[in-house]
Motif scaffolding. Structure first.
Motif, PDB file in Angstrom:
ATOM      1  N   UNK A  10       0.836  -1.203   0.000  1.00  0.00           N
ATOM      2  CA  UNK A  10       0.000   0.000   0.000  1.00  0.00           C
ATOM      3  C   UNK A  10       0.877   1.261   0.000  1.00  0.00           C
ATOM      4  N   UNK A  11       0.644   2.103  -0.977  1.00  0.00           N
ATOM      5  CA  UNK A  11       1.544   3.244  -1.177  1.00  0.00           C
ATOM      6  C   UNK A  11       1.539   4.186   0.029  1.00  0.00           C
ATOM      7  N   UNK A  12       2.709   4.731   0.297  1.00  0.00           N
ATOM      8  CA  UNK A  12       2.946   5.436   1.549  1.00  0.00           C
ATOM      9  C   UNK A  12       2.227   6.748   1.713  1.00  0.00           C
ATOM     10  N   UNK A  13       1.762   7.381   0.613  1.00  0.00           N
ATOM     11  CA  UNK A  13       1.074   8.661   0.716  1.00  0.00           C
ATOM     12  C   UNK A  13      -0.432   8.521   0.883  1.00  0.00           C
ATOM     13  N   UNK A  14      -0.946   7.300   0.884  1.00  0.00           N
ATOM     14  CA  UNK A  14      -2.393   7.096   0.981  1.00  0.00           C
ATOM     15  C   UNK A  14      -2.927   7.622   2.315  1.00  0.00           C
ATOM     16  N   UNK A  15      -4.093   8.245   2.257  1.00  0.00           N
ATOM     17  CA  UNK A  15      -4.726   8.799   3.457  1.00  0.00           C
ATOM     18  C   UNK A  15      -5.505   7.687   4.161  1.00  0.00           C
ATOM     19  N   UNK A  16      -4.780   6.868   4.907  1.00  0.00           N
ATOM     20  CA  UNK A  16      -5.364   5.677   5.526  1.00  0.00           C
ATOM     21  C   UNK A  16      -5.607   5.822   7.024  1.00  0.00           C
ATOM     22  N   UNK A  17      -5.607   7.044   7.520  1.00  0.00           N
ATOM     23  CA  UNK A  17      -5.910   7.262   8.928  1.00  0.00           C
ATOM     24  C   UNK A  17      -4.950   6.523   9.841  1.00  0.00           C
ATOM     25  N   UNK A  18      -5.490   5.754  10.770  1.00  0.00           N
ATOM     26  CA  UNK A  18      -4.658   5.016  11.715  1.00  0.00           C
ATOM     27  C   UNK A  18      -3.770   3.992  11.034  1.00  0.00           C
ATOM     28  N   UNK A  19      -4.151   3.570   9.825  1.00  0.00           N
ATOM     29  CA  UNK A  19      -3.350   2.599   9.082  1.00  0.00           C
ATOM     30  C   UNK A  19      -2.417   3.263   8.061  1.00  0.00           C
ATOM     31  N   UNK A  20      -2.088   4.516   8.291  1.00  0.00           N
ATOM     32  CA  UNK A  20      -1.100   5.183   7.441  1.00  0.00           C
ATOM     33  C   UNK A  20       0.219   4.426   7.492  1.00  0.00           C
ATOM     34  N   UNK A  21       0.967   4.479   6.396  1.00  0.00           N
ATOM     35  CA  UNK A  21       2.231   3.770   6.290  1.00  0.00           C
ATOM     36  C   UNK A  21       3.150   4.025   7.469  1.00  0.00           C
ATOM     37  N   UNK A  22       3.226   5.248   7.922  1.00  0.00           N
ATOM     38  CA  UNK A  22       4.137   5.554   9.028  1.00  0.00           C
ATOM     39  C   UNK A  22       3.779   4.802  10.302  1.00  0.00           C
ATOM     40  N   UNK A  23       2.518   4.432  10.458  1.00  0.00           N
ATOM     41  CA  UNK A  23       2.076   3.703  11.642  1.00  0.00           C
ATOM     42  C   UNK A  23       2.220   2.188  11.502  1.00  0.00           C
ATOM     43  N   UNK A  24       2.226   1.703  10.275  1.00  0.00           N
ATOM     44  CA  UNK A  24       2.202   0.247  10.080  1.00  0.00           C
ATOM     45  C   UNK A  24       3.462  -0.298   9.415  1.00  0.00           C
ATOM     46  N   UNK A  25       4.398   0.553   9.068  1.00  0.00           N
ATOM     47  CA  UNK A  25       5.550   0.075   8.320  1.00  0.00           C
ATOM     48  C   UNK A  25       6.360  -0.950   9.123  1.00  0.00           C
ATOM     49  N   UNK A  26       6.390  -0.801  10.450  1.00  0.00           N
ATOM     50  CA  UNK A  26       7.124  -1.780  11.258  1.00  0.00           C
ATOM     51  C   UNK A  26       6.435  -3.140  11.223  1.00  0.00           C
ATOM     52  N   UNK A  27       5.083  -3.145  11.086  1.00  0.00           N
ATOM     53  CA  UNK A  27       4.362  -4.408  10.975  1.00  0.00           C
ATOM     54  C   UNK A  27       4.633  -5.063   9.618  1.00  0.00           C
ATOM     55  N   UNK A  28       4.658  -4.255   8.557  1.00  0.00           N
ATOM     56  CA  UNK A  28       4.954  -4.798   7.237  1.00  0.00           C
ATOM     57  C   UNK A  28       6.345  -5.435   7.218  1.00  0.00           C
ATOM     58  N   UNK A  29       7.305  -4.727   7.770  1.00  0.00           N
ATOM     59  CA  UNK A  29       8.658  -5.259   7.818  1.00  0.00           C
ATOM     60  C   UNK A  29       8.719  -6.531   8.668  1.00  0.00           C
ATOM     61  N   UNK A  30       7.979  -6.554   9.773  1.00  0.00           N
ATOM     62  CA  UNK A  30       7.986  -7.727  10.650  1.00  0.00           C
ATOM     63  C   UNK A  30       7.469  -8.967   9.936  1.00  0.00           C
TER      64      UNK A  30
END
Length: 273
Positions: A10-30
Motif C-alpha cells: 500500500x503506497x505510503x502517501x495514501x490517506x489511511x488514517x490510523x493505518x497510514x504507512x508511518x504507523x504500520x511500516x514496522x508491521x509490514x517489515x515484521x
C-alpha cells in the motif's frame, strides 16, 4: 528450498488514517522478516521515503524496481522485486510495460488507469548454479486493462518458458474465476502455488481493505512453472488489533525443485538455496 513472498504494501502517501504507512511500516517489515523470503515481490512501493525504508531495512537483499511513470505523484510507484544475495546470483534483469508497446516507458493501453510494469530477473541459485526467472507485477484495475495486461504478460512468459523455469508474483486485481487467471494459470505452463496445497473452496482472500470483510478478494497470486514442487503455501493474516501491515495480506510459498528436470536452462533442476 526457495521461499517466495508477494506483498502489496500500500503506497505510503495514501490517506489511511490510523493505518497510514508511518504507523504500520514496522508491521509490514515484521511480516517480511518473519517469513524470511528468498524472493520478494512488492507492489505499490513508492520510490521515496517508503522505498528508502524498505532498502534500509532489508540490507541483505538486492532491490530492483523501475518507476511506472505517467502523470502526477503515482509515477514514482514501482512493482519491485527483491532477492536474497546469499541465495542467488543476478545474471540479468529488466522491466517492460503492460501495454501494446511494452518497450515504451510509461506506456499504457486498454483504457488502463495507470502505466503498469513487469520487473524480472534471471537468477542463478547458490551454490548449485540452477537458473530461474523471477517475475513481479501489478495489474491495473479496469476490467479491459486487466485482460490486456494478462495477455501481454502471457506472451512474454511463453517466450521465457522455453528456456527457463518461472516464478511469478503479483497483485493481479482479478479473482480466480477471471479471464486473467485462466490466461495465466489455466493450463500447464504455470500453476497456482496456493491451490496446489489447499483444497478448492478454502479462504483465498488476500485483499481486505484494512479488515473490511465485505471487500475481501483473492487477487494476489504466486504462480510457478512445473519445474517446482510446492511444499507449503500460506496467507499471512497477522495484525495488531485494528492496525494491519497493509490493506493486502502477504502470500507466501515454499518451493523445491522437482528431481531430474531439465528444461533448457542448461543446469540440473535439483537445487536448494
Amino acid at each position: 528450498m526457495i521461499k517466495v513472498m508477494s506483498f502489496n504494501i500500500r503506497y505510503g502517501l495514501a490517506n489511511d488514517g490510523d493505518n497510514h504507512w508511518n504507523n504500520r511500516r514496522h508491521l509490514a517489515l515484521a511480516r517480511i522478516h518473519a517469513f524470511g523470503p528468498d524472493l520478494l515481490g512488492l507492489q505499490e512501493c513508492r520510490d521515496d521515503a517508503q522505498a528508502d525504508f524498505v532498502r534500509l531495512s532489508l540490507p541483505d537483499y538486492h532491490f530492483f524496481g523501475i518507476h511506472r511513470q505517467g502523470p502526477g505523484d503515482t509515477a514514482l510507484e514501482m512493482a519491485p522485486l527483491l532477492f536474497r544475495r546469499a541465495a542467488f546470483e543476478l545474471l540479468d534483469s529488466g522491466c517492460f510495460w503492460l501495454s501494446e508497446t511494452p518497450e515504451v516507458c510509461g506506456s499504457k493501453s486498454w483504457d488502463s488507469a495507470y502505466p503498469r510494469t513487469v520487473s524480472w530477473a534471471r537468477l542463478a541459485c547458490r551454490p548449485t548454479g540452477a537458473v530461474l526467472t523471477y517475475v513481479n507485477t501489478h495489474f491495473d484495475y479496469h476490467p479491459a486493462a486487466i485482460v490486456g495486461n494478462a495477455r501481454c504478460l502471457r506472451q512474454w512468459l511463453e517466450q521465457i518458458f522455453r528456456t527457463s523455469p518461472l516464478i511469478v508474483t503479483g497483485d493481479f486485481n482479478a479473482a480466480k474465476e477471471s479471464d486473467a487467471y485462466r490466461l495465466l494459470a489455466g493450463d500447464t505452463m504455470l500453476i497456482d502455488a496456493f491451490r496446489q496445497v489447499h483444497p478448492p473452496g478454502e479462504d483465498e482472500a488476500t485483499f481486505h481493505a484494512f479488515g473490511r470483510q465485505e471487500e475481501r478478494a483473492p487477487i494476489d497470486w504466486i504462480l510457478v512453472s512445473d519445474h517446482f514442487r510446492v511444499v507449503e503455501a500460506r496467507i499471512d493474516r497477522s495484525h495488531e488489533g485494528k492496525l494491519f501491515p497493509s490493506d493486502h495480506y502477504p502470500i507466501t510459498a515454499v518451493l523445491d525443485w522437482k528431481a531430474d528436470i531439465e528444461r533448457g536452462s542448461g543446469v540440473k533442476s535439483r537445487a536448494a538455496t
